[in-house]
Design a protein around this motif. Structure first.
Motif, PDB file in Angstrom:
ATOM      1  N   ALA A 238       3.905  10.249   4.044  1.00  0.00           N
ATOM      2  CA  ALA A 238       4.431   9.422   5.134  1.00  0.00           C
ATOM      3  C   ALA A 238       3.531   8.222   5.382  1.00  0.00           C
ATOM      4  N   ARG A 239       2.228   8.437   5.330  1.00  0.00           N
ATOM      5  CA  ARG A 239       1.280   7.334   5.553  1.00  0.00           C
ATOM      6  C   ARG A 239       1.419   6.270   4.462  1.00  0.00           C
TER       7      ARG A 239
ATOM      8  N   ARG B 294       6.983  -5.949   5.485  1.00  0.00           N
ATOM      9  CA  ARG B 294       7.395  -6.697   6.688  1.00  0.00           C
ATOM     10  C   ARG B 294       6.456  -7.864   6.971  1.00  0.00           C
TER      11      ARG B 294
ATOM     12  N   ASN C 180      -4.316   1.972   8.288  1.00  0.00           N
ATOM     13  CA  ASN C 180      -3.571   0.747   8.550  1.00  0.00           C
ATOM     14  C   ASN C 180      -4.256  -0.428   7.875  1.00  0.00           C
TER      15      ASN C 180
ATOM     16  N   SER D 135       2.020  14.477   5.308  1.00  0.00           N
ATOM     17  CA  SER D 135       1.442  13.417   6.141  1.00  0.00           C
ATOM     18  C   SER D 135       0.880  12.279   5.279  1.00  0.00           C
TER      19      SER D 135
ATOM     20  N   VAL E  65       5.901  -0.149   3.822  1.00  0.00           N
ATOM     21  CA  VAL E  65       6.878  -0.840   4.670  1.00  0.00           C
ATOM     22  C   VAL E  65       6.194  -1.892   5.530  1.00  0.00           C
ATOM     23  N   ARG E  66       5.046  -1.565   6.093  1.00  0.00           N
ATOM     24  CA  ARG E  66       4.317  -2.518   6.928  1.00  0.00           C
ATOM     25  C   ARG E  66       3.909  -3.754   6.128  1.00  0.00           C
TER      26      ARG E  66
ATOM     27  N   ALA F 150       4.132   5.619   2.635  1.00  0.00           N
ATOM     28  CA  ALA F 150       5.409   4.929   2.842  1.00  0.00           C
ATOM     29  C   ALA F 150       5.312   3.959   4.014  1.00  0.00           C
ATOM     30  N   ASP F 151       4.678   4.380   5.102  1.00  0.00           N
ATOM     31  CA  ASP F 151       4.511   3.499   6.263  1.00  0.00           C
ATOM     32  C   ASP F 151       3.710   2.253   5.909  1.00  0.00           C
ATOM     33  N   MET F 152       2.655   2.424   5.135  1.00  0.00           N
ATOM     34  CA  MET F 152       1.826   1.287   4.745  1.00  0.00           C
ATOM     35  C   MET F 152       2.628   0.319   3.876  1.00  0.00           C
TER      36      MET F 152
END
Length: 93
Positions: A53-54, A64, A2, A50, A60-61, A56-58
């Motif tokens: 996904a990590r 935002r 994160n 995994s 997007v975060r 892509a999540d980072m």
């Protein structure tokens, strides 16, 4: 993984896309391929689902958080899964 608030605040503008190279494996040699430079450069390597996904999540975060600060005017973003031949990894996803 994160991003910290400090790392996220350092991001002013983000790129319009995230390209995730799933693998450097390929069973074809297409003349138009934009990935030729990464193919055949050592042993076969692939990302785990995994890890994809990590990433892509980072992405997007970060988008935002940048938009919440008014620092990111881009209207749209894309995430592309590419690489040698991503479908060679389909069984592992």
């Amino acid at each position: 993984m994160n991003p910290t608030a400090r790392e996220a605040s350092a991001v002013r503008l983000l790129p319009p896309s995230l390209d995730i190279y799933v693998t450097n494996r390929c069973n074809m040699r297409c003349g138009y391929c934009s990935s030729r430079g990464i193919l055949d450069t050592g042993p076969a390597r692939s990302l785990r689902a995994s890890d994809m996904a990590r990433a892509a999540d980072m992405f997007v975060r970060l988008i935002r958080e940048a938009q919440a600060r008014g620092a990111d005017p881009a209207p749209a973003r894309t995430i592309a899964f590419t690489g040698g031949e991503p479908l060679l990894e389909f069984a592992d996803l």
